[in-house]
Design a protein around this motif. Structure first.
Motif, PDB file in Angstrom:
ATOM      1  N   MET A  21      -3.489  -6.148  -7.316  1.00 51.75           N
ATOM      2  CA  MET A  21      -4.805  -6.310  -6.683  1.00 51.75           C
ATOM      3  C   MET A  21      -5.556  -4.940  -7.148  1.00 51.75           C
ATOM      4  N   GLY A  22      -5.388  -4.685  -8.423  1.00 51.06           N
ATOM      5  CA  GLY A  22      -6.358  -3.454  -8.829  1.00 51.06           C
ATOM      6  C   GLY A  22      -7.705  -4.292  -9.192  1.00 51.06           C
ATOM      7  N   SER A  23      -8.511  -3.665  -9.786  1.00 51.92           N
ATOM      8  CA  SER A  23      -9.925  -4.219 -10.002  1.00 51.92           C
ATOM      9  C   SER A  23      -9.936  -5.448 -11.084  1.00 51.92           C
ATOM     10  N   MET A  24      -8.698  -5.312 -11.843  1.00 54.95           N
ATOM     11  CA  MET A  24      -8.673  -6.501 -12.857  1.00 54.95           C
ATOM     12  C   MET A  24      -7.989  -7.545 -12.099  1.00 54.95           C
ATOM     13  N   GLY A  25      -6.947  -7.222 -11.506  1.00 58.37           N
ATOM     14  CA  GLY A  25      -6.213  -8.173 -10.732  1.00 58.37           C
ATOM     15  C   GLY A  25      -6.836  -9.153  -9.699  1.00 58.37           C
ATOM     16  N   ARG A  26      -8.012  -8.226  -8.975  1.00 58.43           N
ATOM     17  CA  ARG A  26      -8.946  -9.024  -8.066  1.00 58.43           C
ATOM     18  C   ARG A  26      -9.698  -9.919  -8.847  1.00 58.43           C
ATOM     19  N   ALA A  27     -10.299  -9.505  -9.955  1.00 57.49           N
ATOM     20  CA  ALA A  27     -10.926 -10.416 -10.880  1.00 57.49           C
ATOM     21  C   ALA A  27     -10.408 -11.463 -11.238  1.00 57.49           C
ATOM     22  N   LEU A  28      -9.202 -11.398 -11.680  1.00 60.72           N
ATOM     23  CA  LEU A  28      -8.515 -12.476 -11.974  1.00 60.72           C
ATOM     24  C   LEU A  28      -8.077 -13.349 -10.960  1.00 60.72           C
ATOM     25  N   ALA A  29      -7.983 -13.108  -9.828  1.00 59.33           N
ATOM     26  CA  ALA A  29      -7.635 -13.971  -8.708  1.00 59.33           C
ATOM     27  C   ALA A  29      -9.215 -14.656  -8.305  1.00 59.33           C
ATOM     28  N   LYS A  48      -6.209  -4.288  -0.242  1.00 57.14           N
ATOM     29  CA  LYS A  48      -7.328  -4.731  -1.376  1.00 57.14           C
ATOM     30  C   LYS A  48      -7.386  -5.944  -1.716  1.00 57.14           C
ATOM     31  N   ALA A  49      -6.632  -7.000  -1.036  1.00 55.15           N
ATOM     32  CA  ALA A  49      -6.951  -8.430  -1.071  1.00 55.15           C
ATOM     33  C   ALA A  49      -7.989  -9.115  -0.014  1.00 55.15           C
ATOM     34  N   ALA A  50      -8.219  -8.219   0.948  1.00 53.70           N
ATOM     35  CA  ALA A  50      -8.930  -8.714   1.901  1.00 53.70           C
ATOM     36  C   ALA A  50     -10.146  -9.605   1.629  1.00 53.70           C
ATOM     37  N   ASP A  51     -11.059  -8.985   0.686  1.00 46.86           N
ATOM     38  CA  ASP A  51     -12.279  -9.603   0.277  1.00 46.86           C
ATOM     39  C   ASP A  51     -11.917 -11.101  -0.155  1.00 46.86           C
ATOM     40  N   LEU A  52     -10.619 -11.034  -0.955  1.00 44.74           N
ATOM     41  CA  LEU A  52     -10.243 -12.402  -1.559  1.00 44.74           C
ATOM     42  C   LEU A  52     -10.091 -13.596  -0.481  1.00 44.74           C
ATOM     43  N   VAL A  53      -9.288 -12.731   0.456  1.00 43.18           N
ATOM     44  CA  VAL A  53      -8.611 -13.791   1.428  1.00 43.18           C
ATOM     45  C   VAL A  53      -9.836 -14.256   2.206  1.00 43.18           C
ATOM     46  N   ALA A  54     -10.953 -13.323   2.463  1.00 44.25           N
ATOM     47  CA  ALA A  54     -11.917 -13.768   3.168  1.00 44.25           C
ATOM     48  C   ALA A  54     -12.960 -15.325   2.536  1.00 44.25           C
ATOM     49  N   ARG A  55     -12.622 -15.274   1.035  1.00 45.41           N
ATOM     50  CA  ARG A  55     -13.228 -16.308   0.307  1.00 45.41           C
ATOM     51  C   ARG A  55     -12.288 -17.352   0.197  1.00 45.41           C
TER      52      ARG A  55
END
Length: 298
Positions: A21-29, A48-55
């Protein structure tokens, strides 16, 4: 009902796991999630994944849970060693799944990873992302893939959520090979533009005024030269039908002198000149610019 609609959307989309979940990993997810794919994420630092989990993404508690969640495992960590370290304790769980590695590495490392995955009973596809994180998910962004052909065909529609997926064939090392070569093209282009901006800037021209013309030149002329020269490079024949190396050398001298007169570093144009002079000294002054590749090949 919103929840029913979300469930129907997920039923029609392949589940995918993103590890890293670096900047690129987060963008991919986020691109997978936004395209409707049930997306599981894992990172050593869960925050680092908190915002993705929220969505709507699902955070796996362990790597084993992350692998179990999806048939497609996308790994985006620093390099191949980091991938092996991350998956080491749970690599046996990869059997029957596809690993798509989008971290950086050499062609040789990608080929070794394909052997590693095959030993585990997993399919392996190596990838190269020709974009920065903000470009992920845009159809014009290019991602290169090579490796297990059946696995790529099976998952290409899912990978399309990230951008335009280009299949470079079954040799897992080819995507990395292209990536390395294309980065060289990028640095050469950017450094050439920076040098040009420094030359015109010395006479008071702003980079913002120079750049629209600098962009137009490669888009409408230089790419044409490249297309024309490609056949010459493959054939090993370099007719000077557009401009000879003798003509190029004279023009390079102008760039060297203009740079020196303005206090701009001359190392870059002197490098162009050195390659050109080498070919001329070898008796190829009447050949076209593509002849320079013979000097680059050593």
């Amino acid at each position: 009902m919103p929840n029913d609609e979300a469930r129907r959307t997920h039923m029609n989309h392949e589940a995918v796991t993103v590890i890293g979940m670096g900047s690129m990993g987060r963008a991919l997810a986020e691109a997978f999630r936004a395209a409707g794919h049930p997306t599981t994420v894992w990172n050593r630092s869960p925050a680092k994944a908190a915002d993705l989990v929220a969505r709507g993404a699902v955070r796996a508690e362990t790597v084993a849970d992350a692998i179990a969640a999806s048939p497609l495992i996308v790994v985006c960590v620093l390099d191949h060693d980091a991938m092996y370290t991350t998956l080491a304790a749970d690599e046996a769980a990869l059997a029957g799944r596809t690993v798509v590695n989008l971290g950086s590495g050499s062609p040789e490392q990608a080929r070794e990873a394909a052997v590693w995955a095959a030993r585990l009973g997993a399919a392996y596809v190596d990838g190269a992302i020709m974009s920065t994180p903000p470009g992920i998910g845009r159809p014009e962004s290019m991602l290169l893939y090579s490796g297990d052909a059946a696995a790529f065909a099976r998952h290409v529609d899912t990978l399309r959520a990230l951008g335009d997926p280009l299949d470079l064939g079954p040799d897992a090392g080819v995507a990395s090979l292209y990536d390395t070569a294309l980065l060289g093209v990028m640095w050469a282009t950017l450094t050439g533009w920076l040098h040009g901006s420094a030359v015109v800037g010395a006479d008071g021209v702003k980079a913002a005024d120079f750049t629209p013309i600098a962009n137009r030149w490669p888009a409408h002329a230089v790419t044409g030269f490249i297309g024309h020269y490609a056949a010459q490079v493959d054939a090993g024949a370099y007719p000077g039908d557009d401009a000879t190396l003798d003509v190029h050398l004279a023009t390079m001298d102008h760039l060297v002198h203009a740079s020196r007169d303005r206090g701009v570093d001359t190392a870059l144009p002197e490098l162009y000149r050195a390659y050109t002079e080498r070919a001329i000294t070898a008796g190829h002054g009447a050949d076209g610019y593509a002849r320079v590749i013979e000097g680059l090949r050593g």
